[in-house]
Design an enzyme around this catalytic site. Sequence first.
Site, short mmCIF file in Angstrom:
data_model
loop_
_atom_site.label_atom_id
_atom_site.label_comp_id
_atom_site.label_asym_id
_atom_site.label_seq_id
_atom_site.Cartn_x
_atom_site.Cartn_y
_atom_site.Cartn_z
CB CYS A 82 -1.15 0.07 0.55
SG CYS A 82 -2.32 -1.43 1.30
N GLY B 214 -1.34 0.56 -5.17
CA GLY B 214 -2.91 0.62 -4.44
C GLY B 214 -4.13 1.44 -5.21
CG ASN C 20 3.04 -0.63 2.33
OD1 ASN C 20 2.48 -2.06 2.18
ND2 ASN C 20 4.51 -0.68 2.40
N GLY C 21 1.75 -2.65 4.58
CA GLY C 21 2.27 -3.98 5.23
C GLY C 21 1.18 -5.03 5.30
CE1 TYR D 171 5.15 -4.16 -11.83
CE2 TYR D 171 5.14 -5.09 -9.07
CZ TYR D 171 3.88 -4.85 -10.82
OH TYR D 171 3.02 -4.56 -11.27
#
Length: 511
Positions: free
Chosen positions: A2, A28, A102-103, A259
């Site tokens: 995210c 996201g 995020n995670g 990426y």
Amino acid sequence: MCGILGVVATSAVNQLLYDGLQVLQHRGQDAAGIATSEGGRFHMHKGSGLVRDVFRTRNMRNLTGNWGIGHVRYPTAGSAYNAAEAQPFYVNSPFGLLLAHNGNLTNSEELKREMFLADLRHINTNSDSEVLLNVLAHELQAAANGLKLDEDAVFRAVAGVHKRCRGAYAAVVMIAGYGLLAFRDPYGIRPLVVGRNDTAQGSEWMVASESVALDVLGFKLLRDVAPGEAVLVDTEGNFRSRQCAERTVEAPCMFEFVYLARPDSIIDGVSVYESRVKMGEFLADKLKRTLPHAAIDVVIPIPDSSRPAAMEMAHRLGLPYREGFVKNRYIGRTFIMPGQATRRKSVRQKLNTIPQEFRGKNVLLVDDSIVRGTTSKEIVNMAREAGAAKVFMASAAPPVRYANVYGIDMPTRAELIASDRDEAQICAEIGADGLIYQDLADLRAAVRAVNPSINFFETSCFDGCYVTGDITAEYLDGVENQRGEEKPAPAAHDDHEDGQLDLNLVSGNDH
């Protein structure tokens, strides 16, 4: 994966947060949310969809105040279609907290049981981010001196979070009437950077998933938030930081460099662009060793993430570099689209060939990685249909053979093309005439060449070694058993004036 953002400024932050989330949109596309604070009150708006579709002028007018947080969501825990799981999440006790995360927590189910039985807290969604918020709320309540909150109590609470939570987490938190808190897990798996902007009215502070958000908004990158560290900025702009974990290991997620991150970002002291150039250098050397008689005529990237590696490969091999694919930027990143059927359909809608770059040539297609193989197979077919004599494929990353449990949507081995195939079988499956993968040692060396101080990386999807040390075969089986293709919720009626999607800021290719 995210995107999170937190700002304490000297003037209104609603536009800063909106612009910052657009820059982080590649992290996201499922949902977006912004929360601000003014006069001790929180204001929040969130919903499913892209940033430009979630927020309208009327929503932005209501997001008043000079500090706040934002989030763009890519679901790895919970439902991809549940608008209730859009972030930030809010809990009113103690003090009033809003959190964006995020995670992925790897012990969220255990924590849910703990909180219900011991902490007397109720979790209302399937999101591990709500679990993280409630753990923090409980630890704050325990650390505070009655109704009084100070920085020591805040940092003690984060230390308590580190002791209870396992997995990957970078978070930004608003504490009502106090300020902005940001912290990173003790392994530093997910990225988090801090920046400052000095104005005539005083210093402004920003924390974000990637440095590109700071750049675009005029903030100067100061440093990364260290693994296990917490930073605290009160509403007056006073900055404090403290190491809150007893033991830390810097082990950033390798897939960020391969990426996930934008090429113009700097993460953990590593220029993402420079690391991808280095990946191309190592991959070119391997191609010389393993496919010396391939007689390749041209190097063509799969846009966009693989361009730096492809350009360096062409240079090092002494071959022409050509753009053979044109991308429709109104189609999102298919790697983060829920549902294999949607993903498969999107590939040809998103990419189209320039036939003269393929006709009669032996082409080397360069991708940043091959995950499910959906895109690779389609692209090889497209190259052949465009007239290529032979099609070779190169991946700047090693084979993805194992589930990722730290916030990337690779939860089941059955979905990974390399999970039960060797390279020859993968080559046959995608229909290529030849295939090479980056060696994991070379991938590590490529990133270390940019920042030699990093000794460890989170590379579990390549080697099956989980840095947190708590992932068992039973845990992985449980994740796979829970995994299933979800059906989208019926589309809700909206009054958007413009339904057109513009993803020009979205970089990266499909997988």
